[in-house]
Design an enzyme around this catalytic site. Sequence first.
Site, PDB file in Angstrom:
ATOM      1  N   LYS A  41       0.847  -1.342  -0.113  1.00  0.00           N
ATOM      2  CA  LYS A  41      -0.089   0.083   0.018  1.00  0.00           C
ATOM      3  C   LYS A  41       0.931   1.253  -0.025  1.00  0.00           C
ATOM      4  O   LYS A  41       0.538   2.285  -0.712  1.00  0.00           O
ATOM      5  CB  LYS A  41      -0.957  -0.136   1.136  1.00  0.00           C
ATOM      6  CG  LYS A  41      -2.055  -1.011   1.031  1.00  0.00           C
ATOM      7  CD  LYS A  41      -2.893  -1.402   2.227  1.00  0.00           C
ATOM      8  CE  LYS A  41      -3.828  -2.330   2.151  1.00  0.00           C
ATOM      9  NZ  LYS A  41      -4.589  -2.844   3.404  1.00  0.00           N
ATOM     10  N   GLN A  58      -4.708  -1.642   9.636  1.00  0.00           N
ATOM     11  CA  GLN A  58      -4.582  -3.067   8.869  1.00  0.00           C
ATOM     12  C   GLN A  58      -5.285  -4.084   9.761  1.00  0.00           C
ATOM     13  O   GLN A  58      -5.093  -3.995  11.072  1.00  0.00           O
ATOM     14  CB  GLN A  58      -3.087  -3.280   8.513  1.00  0.00           C
ATOM     15  CG  GLN A  58      -2.999  -4.430   7.635  1.00  0.00           C
ATOM     16  CD  GLN A  58      -3.614  -4.519   6.320  1.00  0.00           C
ATOM     17  OE1 GLN A  58      -3.877  -3.530   5.742  1.00  0.00           O
ATOM     18  NE2 GLN A  58      -3.817  -5.851   5.931  1.00  0.00           N
ATOM     19  N   ASP A  74     -11.401   2.456   3.724  1.00  0.00           N
ATOM     20  CA  ASP A  74     -11.715   1.037   3.521  1.00  0.00           C
ATOM     21  C   ASP A  74     -12.848   0.794   3.547  1.00  0.00           C
ATOM     22  O   ASP A  74     -13.308  -0.327   2.865  1.00  0.00           O
ATOM     23  CB  ASP A  74     -10.962   0.382   4.933  1.00  0.00           C
ATOM     24  CG  ASP A  74      -9.793  -0.289   4.942  1.00  0.00           C
ATOM     25  OD1 ASP A  74      -9.320  -0.658   3.488  1.00  0.00           O
ATOM     26  OD2 ASP A  74      -8.992  -0.537   5.928  1.00  0.00           O
TER      27      ASP A  74
HETATM   28  N1  GUN Z   1      -6.876  -6.954   6.040  1.00  0.00           N
HETATM   29  C1  GUN Z   1      -7.254  -7.837   4.863  1.00  0.00           C
HETATM   30  N2  GUN Z   1      -7.841  -7.048   3.815  1.00  0.00           N
HETATM   31  C2  GUN Z   1      -7.768  -5.849   4.378  1.00  0.00           C
HETATM   32  C3  GUN Z   1      -8.300  -4.406   4.002  1.00  0.00           C
HETATM   33  O1  GUN Z   1      -8.655  -4.287   2.937  1.00  0.00           O
HETATM   34  N3  GUN Z   1      -8.096  -3.654   4.803  1.00  0.00           N
HETATM   35  C4  GUN Z   1      -7.635  -3.467   6.058  1.00  0.00           C
HETATM   36  N4  GUN Z   1      -7.475  -2.282   7.025  1.00  0.00           N
HETATM   37  N5  GUN Z   1      -7.104  -4.607   6.477  1.00  0.00           N
HETATM   38  C5  GUN Z   1      -7.132  -5.892   5.767  1.00  0.00           C
END
Ligand code: GUN
Length: 293
Positions: A52, A96, A119
């Site tokens: 990211k 996350q 998100d």
């Molecule tokens: N863990 C797995 N996929 C995601 C996501 O799309 N966002 C976040 N914040 N954590 C994750």
Amino acid sequence: MQLIDGKAISEQIKKEIAARVEEIVANGGKRPHLAAILVGHDGGSETYVAAKVKACEVCGFKSSLIRFEVDVTEEELLSKVDELNRDADVDGFIVQLPLPKHISEQKVIEAIDYRKDVDGFHPINVGRLSIGLPCYVSATPNGILELLKRYQIETQGKKCVILGRSNIVGKPMAALMMRKSYPGDATVTVCHSHSKDLIKECREADILIAAMGQPNFVKADMVKEGAVVIDVGTTRVPDATRKSGFKLTGDVKFDEVSPKCSFITPVPGGVGPMTIVSLMMNTLLAGEKKIYQ
Ligand code: GUN
């Protein structure tokens, strides 16, 4: 059969975003800023967050990575969320997941200002999605929609079967595919671990979206000739022949299913790269205050 090349599309979208960012900055606007909170050192989470941060760089965004050790208290984490909510320089941020067991994920998600929830996990964004209001859409479903659009795959009146009812993929995917717009207007069925006749449902699908996290679950006899198959699975299956020690494996048995499909996403290189680029699309929307003022 046409392979849906998520990797190539994601590269293309990143270029489009980067061009837009330079335009914003050239016109005196602010460079979009995404912050990410990472708790602990889970291998998968480390990889995702690093990807990211890298994608932010490619898109020309500012990014901040905030790390906490695994023993951080819920209170400390909530206090950081509050700080990011109030930081005018941060356009959007993510925490996350998964979080350590002693922290309530739901409490943390609900503490995020929904206007910065890129998100799309906050109940306000989820609720707005379900009634068709503008909102941040979670990354994986948003990435799949973008693939359907860019490959001009017809969805109106089609039977769409979704395997899996998770909050971050199955449920929002179902809401999106039944929306009164393209790509949507489909007749949607959601199957899960208690569904009867799951194989029969799958066989009737024009569009099959496999998101239950069971490697190689979808076999050739479960797929209709000419179906569109979207594979969301990304299970790390141990593989001693690889340097990483694992092989990323989808929910679809690609070799036997792909000859029957009109379109199919590979794993890796299909939905995966699109999820990160979806977060970038949401960050651009956040930077431009396109959804919420
Ligand atoms: N863990 C797995 N996929 C995601 C996501 O799309 N966002 C976040 N914040 N954590 C994750």
